[in-house]
Motif scaffolding. Sequence first.
Motif, mmCIF file in Angstrom:
data_model
loop_
_atom_site.group_PDB
_atom_site.id
_atom_site.type_symbol
_atom_site.label_atom_id
_atom_site.label_comp_id
_atom_site.label_asym_id
_atom_site.label_seq_id
_atom_site.Cartn_x
_atom_site.Cartn_y
_atom_site.Cartn_z
ATOM 1 N N ALA B 49 0.640 -1.426 0.100
ATOM 2 C CA ALA B 49 -0.165 0.046 -0.069
ATOM 3 C C ALA B 49 0.871 1.230 0.201
ATOM 4 N N ASN B 50 2.002 1.266 0.693
ATOM 5 C CA ASN B 50 2.804 2.586 0.855
ATOM 6 C C ASN B 50 3.775 2.597 -0.093
ATOM 7 N N VAL B 51 4.443 1.456 -0.570
ATOM 8 C CA VAL B 51 5.539 1.883 -1.541
ATOM 9 C C VAL B 51 5.185 1.298 -2.857
ATOM 10 N N LEU B 52 4.552 0.218 -2.947
ATOM 11 C CA LEU B 52 4.255 -0.180 -4.445
ATOM 12 C C LEU B 52 3.011 0.709 -5.210
ATOM 13 N N HIS B 53 2.023 0.616 -4.446
ATOM 14 C CA HIS B 53 0.908 1.061 -4.861
ATOM 15 C C HIS B 53 1.286 2.660 -5.454
ATOM 16 N N PRO B 54 1.901 3.547 -4.669
ATOM 17 C CA PRO B 54 1.853 4.891 -5.343
ATOM 18 C C PRO B 54 2.715 4.940 -6.484
ATOM 19 N N ALA B 80 12.024 1.169 -4.637
ATOM 20 C CA ALA B 80 11.120 0.279 -3.949
ATOM 21 C C ALA B 80 11.810 -1.258 -4.307
ATOM 22 N N PHE B 81 12.250 -1.470 -5.334
ATOM 23 C CA PHE B 81 12.837 -2.811 -5.732
ATOM 24 C C PHE B 81 13.814 -3.055 -4.536
ATOM 25 N N GLU B 82 14.500 -2.236 -4.017
ATOM 26 C CA GLU B 82 15.529 -2.092 -2.962
ATOM 27 C C GLU B 82 14.771 -2.668 -1.807
ATOM 28 N N GLN B 83 13.765 -1.888 -1.286
ATOM 29 C CA GLN B 83 13.096 -2.371 -0.139
ATOM 30 C C GLN B 83 12.300 -3.543 -0.095
#
Lengths: 593, 593
Positions: B49-54, B80-83
């Motif tokens: 919700a917080n990283v991929l969706h935006p 995001a991929f790093e996360q």
Amino acid sequence: MPVYSAPTKDTQFVLHDVLNVSTSEIPGYSELDRDFTAAVLEEAGKLAANVLHPLNVVGDTEGCVLENGVVRTPKGFREAFEQVKEGGWPGLDMPEEYGGQNMPHVIGTAVGEMFSAANQAFTMYQGLTHGAASAILAHGTDAQKDTYLPKMVSCEWTGTMNLTEPHCGTDLGLMRSKAEPQDDGSYRITGQKIFISSGEHDMADNIIHLVLAKIPGGPEGIKGVSLFIVPKFLVNEDGSLGARNGVSCGKIEEKMGIHGNSTCVMNYDGATGWLLGQEHKGMRAMFTMMNEARLGVGMQGLAQAEAAYQNALDYAKDRLQGRDVTGAKNPDGPADPLIVHPDIRRSLMDQKSFAEGARAFLLWGATLIDQAHRADDADADGLISLMTPVIKGFLTDEGYDMTVLAQQVYGGHGYIEEWGMSQYTRDARIAMIYEGANGVQALDLVGRKLAQDGGKHVMAFFEMVKAFCKDNAGQDESFDKTFIEPLKTASKDLQAAGMFFMQEGIKNPNAALSGSYDFMHMFGHVCLGLMWARMAQAAQAALDAGASDRDFYEAKIATGRYYMARRLPATALHLARIRSGADPVMALDAESF
Amino acid sequence: MPVYSAPTKDTQFVLHDVLNVSTSEIPGYSELDRDFTAAVLEEAGKLAANVLHPLNVVGDTEGCVLENGVVRTPKGFREAFEQVKEGGWPGLDMPEEYGGQNMPHVIGTAVGEMFSAANQAFTMYQGLTHGAASAILAHGTDAQKDTYLPKMVSCEWTGTMNLTEPHCGTDLGLMRSKAEPQDDGSYRITGQKIFISSGEHDMADNIIHLVLAKIPGGPEGIKGVSLFIVPKFLVNEDGSLGARNGVSCGKIEEKMGIHGNSTCVMNYDGATGWLLGQEHKGMRAMFTMMNEARLGVGMQGLAQAEAAYQNALDYAKDRLQGRDVTGAKNPDGPADPLIVHPDIRRSLMDQKSFAEGARAFLLWGATLIDQAHRADDADADGLISLMTPVIKGFLTDEGYDMTVLAQQVYGGHGYIEEWGMSQYTRDARIAMIYEGANGVQALDLVGRKLAQDGGKHVMAFFEMVKAFCKDNAGQDESFDKTFIEPLKTASKDLQAAGMFFMQEGIKNPNAALSGSYDFMHMFGHVCLGLMWARMAQAAQAALDAGASDRDFYEAKIATGRYYMARRLPATALHLARIRSGADPVMALDAESF
């Protein structure tokens, strides 16, 4: 690069073998002999295929651009629009006194399908002008007609319809746009309208906006809405263009498709407008345009399906992949063409049987409009009024689904923009939404049209189906079994659904409204079933009369059999859903979703 | 801006109330208690919700760009991929010896849905890597596993699958890519592959391509195809990266959707590759990856439907338009929210009942995979093999339809890109096509899986439905009528269709294949019917046990009733179509279309 060729032969079959237009008693129809309509359709078909179709991908790729308040249409659109105007196509079915050719609406519909199939976004500029002109024709003063119609019939000036505002689409009673009366009889129009197709562009000298707004002090809600003519440039007494009016395009929308048409946010900042029709009766005047537009949108459903199908068929014949399980059909090649595979056939037959059935349905509908307008036939008017939401809702839903099927035939190549199949689905998608989303069509059908004039028109429809079955049964066992029996069954399903609505809807309106969408679809299926039975009968008659083109007529019958066997039985499912009533649909509280 | 929140509560319900994972005897499941899965799902849900969706809209708008042979992913994707990597998510259900967490596949599926729903294009980079790693795990030598898996399990290196060539997609026997044996045991790979998802990008140090190619002199057609590992950078003995291999991205495709994923044309110009598995048995090795990918694609169907539904629901609660016909629900406001209207409810209930049913179906399917892999259960393996085309074909077709319904709730706002609803349909569209177009899934189901192991697995499925009905009938009249009876009816329809195929298919294979698509859909409906019956029973059990969250469980039962009453009866229509046989479908000669 996608292909398109006008389906002239199929259209001729419907006009002459099925609808027998030239022997009809509708005024003006006697001129519509085979040679005449063939000449018109061939010319229109050439323009569609050679001029409009090549610009379809261009329009999608380039889109419209707003710069300094001016919208630039895609490259080639201006020149093509000139050719359309020079051919006199925009005024085909408009009165001669305003420069039109006074042909019946059925011819305008046949031509309109070709133009829309070749380039929907482009054809909308002309289509909305036609609708706006029809509204002025029906509700304008003589002075208004003389001022605007000659230029609009020729498409020197184009037209728009302005209903939607940011906070209201379907529920126009919430409208905020204002029209303040001025001493000279004009009105000062202020407000913002959105989703205005062809709202601003570079293809016409003037744009005539028909705008819904409220006159302060009028009745609340929808009963206080009036319709106004708001030209982009004011028109001088001598017909020349005067000052720029206070209307401008604030933005064009980024859309999923129809990129070649400019969808505008229109700002009215004290623009000068003139009342069209009566004060507070704006919806009545707008509905002249709206009903025409709804039928035109239904036609777009067919048009995109037809165009997409032509490409899917080409690809299925051309692409070699896998072998026919019953034995190689192309033994010398590396593989057989896709079309040997039953599941590809299923998809192609779905598309083909829809497109041909929908064409017959639309052209039949157009004859009802001609009958209503040219012969003042109130029954025909009632019947097409009943059919309008079915044509709009069913043909656009199904038309969209067919473009998705056509895209699927291409596999991965259908998903990349290079082959053009994505555009058909993206363009077709809007038709389910604009001019009243299809859920609103279903509501109009079940909540309003079914009971109109005491239910007289729906009864007349059932009588017509019954009469067809009675007149045509008992002559050929195979025809009875393949066409008459399925049509009877489907029609009974539809009647049973209507009965359910009457019985349950009295107790609980939601019991009817929960099934409205299903009802619209089952009604559409029964109409296409009727059309296919009529087409099969006409094709058999031609075969019996020794027609030379036997393959064509035999293919018609085979395609009809497919529809009756595989599509029409959907009525039973819709009936089952309808009969489950309101409870499954309405059981949850809004908070429990 | 669209919203997304992870459906953790619904997933927990399926895992624990319906599938009772923590008391299952599948090795590793005993750890899956409620608190543990809640913790995993909540963390995954936050990331989604917080990283991929935006980044979902960003990916759609920016797309990928190819410059000088390098593909630049959209802004924010790298970070995001790093996360995702730091959280260890890519190796969630991978073996510990290669750096994974060894959790059951059912957890990977639950998390995968969230990631895909939040950002399908982004999640594909990780998803294809997982598939490629699974193929190496199943078919690689120890040295290959040691070389590639640690880096792939962590997603330091990503993976791809290379099957399609310009002239062949489904029919891979036509393949032209060559693999010439070299003296050192490697192969020289030459050829062009298209539609390679994640083929080139800037988020990983290396990309491990799994490539199908033919070794010259091998058997003709599909029996001469082998699978090769072709890394973008050769890997030195010490694991460090060596020379750039002879593989490059020639072009990235312009697509209808999933713009954030790079769909590449990959050129192999004498690239060095190593055989994975046995010579000429490439399809067997590739199918390890393909079957996993097909289930993953079915999951995408659910994921996009869920994401689109969440937004449609929000809009339906928020947008004020029209009044409830049974009386105003928001009398102090200018209008009622859309959700009061029965036809909007119909649409929302279609979406909700699909998404929740599909989630249960997928998670149940994942337990079969765990049962097969962790407990070596051949029956579970057979059952999931039978179900794979149903999961892929039915869930992606229906999932797509649901995104179209969700878009429709927005009216005109659904068609403009600003609201994000168009992206859901455009992204969802690919799932019906890739990893075997859905027509191919239907062919696999009817032509291959039904008869697999003497029809044992489909019989086991019917026995399972029968046993459920027998075990759960007779306790509650309402449950029997609402759930058991419709499930029995639908299951009988499915059996009747299977019987028709057996009887008619022997005489004419086209009689079965003409109905394959309908069969796939009716099978899907029966599976979702079974899932809803199980969910309703579980919800009732929770209510009977005095669960505090009564609204949640009551909503489950009401949603199930909707599915049984309004969706499941589709099996009768599919059966009617199937029984019409090959003739309507195959009647026309190819030339008569």
